[in-house]
Design a protein around this motif. Structure first.
Motif, short mmCIF file in Angstrom:
data_model
loop_
_atom_site.label_atom_id
_atom_site.label_comp_id
_atom_site.label_asym_id
_atom_site.label_seq_id
_atom_site.Cartn_x
_atom_site.Cartn_y
_atom_site.Cartn_z
N ALA A 185 0.83 -1.21 0.00
CA ALA A 185 0.00 0.00 0.00
C ALA A 185 0.86 1.26 0.00
O ALA A 185 0.60 2.22 -0.74
N LYS A 186 1.91 1.28 0.84
CA LYS A 186 2.78 2.46 0.91
C LYS A 186 3.55 2.66 -0.39
O LYS A 186 3.70 3.78 -0.87
N ALA A 187 4.06 1.56 -0.96
CA ALA A 187 4.79 1.66 -2.21
C ALA A 187 3.89 2.14 -3.33
O ALA A 187 4.27 2.99 -4.14
N ALA A 188 2.67 1.61 -3.39
CA ALA A 188 1.73 2.01 -4.44
C ALA A 188 1.37 3.49 -4.31
O ALA A 188 1.21 4.19 -5.31
N PRO A 240 7.92 2.68 2.77
CA PRO A 240 7.86 1.52 3.67
C PRO A 240 9.17 1.37 4.45
O PRO A 240 10.22 1.89 4.06
N THR A 241 9.11 0.65 5.54
CA THR A 241 10.30 0.37 6.33
C THR A 241 11.36 -0.30 5.45
O THR A 241 11.06 -1.19 4.67
N SER A 242 12.60 0.17 5.58
CA SER A 242 13.74 -0.39 4.82
C SER A 242 13.52 -0.28 3.32
O SER A 242 13.94 -1.15 2.56
N ALA A 243 12.88 0.78 2.87
CA ALA A 243 12.65 0.96 1.43
C ALA A 243 12.82 2.43 1.05
O ALA A 243 12.06 2.96 0.23
N SER A 244 13.82 3.08 1.64
CA SER A 244 14.04 4.49 1.32
C SER A 244 14.47 4.68 -0.13
O SER A 244 14.43 5.79 -0.66
N TRP A 245 14.87 3.57 -0.81
CA TRP A 245 15.24 3.66 -2.22
C TRP A 245 14.06 4.06 -3.10
O TRP A 245 14.24 4.44 -4.26
N LEU A 246 12.82 3.99 -2.55
CA LEU A 246 11.66 4.46 -3.31
C LEU A 246 11.63 5.98 -3.42
O LEU A 246 10.86 6.52 -4.19
N ASN A 247 12.46 6.65 -2.63
CA ASN A 247 12.51 8.11 -2.65
C ASN A 247 13.47 8.55 -3.75
O ASN A 247 14.67 8.28 -3.69
#
Length: 271
Positions: free
Chosen positions: A91-94, A221-228
């Motif tokens: 949900a957060k990634a989407a 999401p947690t441990s997914a700062s690469w989405l930034n």
């Protein structure tokens, strides 16, 4: 040779198979090495190396290394990985990817993060000639430290333009002051969506958000700062401004940061 060419064409000019020296080690050693790598390494060692494998199997180091190279196994090369355990990852990634691909109409989407403790290191550097005659870029191993600086950066997703601010601290007050500057030139009724990671500084800003009702924070999401997406720009900045650089003072480092940001914005484009 003429007869071979007449009979076989170009293929007849290639070397014919030769018996050669009988192989001392064959598939059997390969299988033994691969099986040994699955076993715990010798006491006191964290992992196998060529020498310990050769000793355990009673073969030569060269035989082990030839097989490891053939199999593409590099015992001392390591890679790391990070798997998000956030139960709301999808949900957060989407939510964030949706802001990249289909942002709300007339809204501003920005990616924000900070690069902390950038060191102003002074060290001799230049081009040197090696003993083999090659000319390479070199840096002296010793250096002087002149302090550190923190960089807050905001990437405008639609244009790729970067806004940065350097600070001596990276507290919540510094983050809010930077955000004040980012939203200051925007109409008060324009929706602003800010993509952030889960750093403590980015949390517990309810008072600031209450004073800016047109701003919405979206956390990766947690441990997914690469989405930034601003992390991509930090990588470019690291390679082009910090790697192999020498700074005589923090002030010179800050000047280099601002100079690169200004030059980058001249040809900025969205990722």
């Amino acid at each position: 040779w003429r007869r071979r060419f007449a009979e076989q064409g170009i293929a007849g000019l290639r070397d014919a198979p030769r018996p050669g020296k009988p192989a001392k080690y064959g598939v059997e050693l390969r299988d033994r090495i691969l099986a040994q790598l699955e076993l715990p390494p010798p006491a006191g060692m964290a992992s196998w190396d060529g020498g310990s494998l050769a000793k355990a199997l009673s073969v030569s180091d060269h035989a082990v290394w030839r097989i490891l190279r053939k199999e593409g196994i590099q015992l001392q090369r390591h890679r790391s990985w990070c798997v998000s355990t956030d139960p709301e990852f999808a949900a957060k990634a989407a939510d964030i990817i949706g802001l990249y691909l289909n942002p709300p109409e007339n809204a501003l989407v920005i990616s924000v993060d900070e690069k902390p403790s950038i060191q102003a290191l002074e060290r001799a550097r230049g081009y040197v000639q090696t003993s083999s005659g090659k000319v390479v870029q070199g840096m002296k191993s010793t250096y002087k430290r002149h302090g550190t600086v923190n960089l807050f950066a905001a990437l405008e997703v639609a244009t790729g333009v970067i806004r940065g601010k350097t600070t001596q601290t990276k507290k919540r007050a510094d983050f809010q002051a930077f955000m004040d500057e980012v939203v200051a030139d925007q109409p008060v009724d324009r929706q602003i969506h800010v993509i952030l990671d889960n750093l403590n500084t980015h949390k517990k800003n309810e008072d600031w958000l209450a004073a800016h009702p047109n701003v919405t924070f979206h956390f990766t999401p947690t441990s997914a700062s690469w989405l930034n997406q601003v992390e991509i720009w930090f990588g470019i900045f690291q390679r082009k401004t910090l790697n192999n650089a020498s700074f005589r003072s923090v002030e010179q480092l800050i000047e280099a940061i601002h100079a690169f940001t200004a030059a980058y914005n001249e040809n900025a484009a969205p990722f």
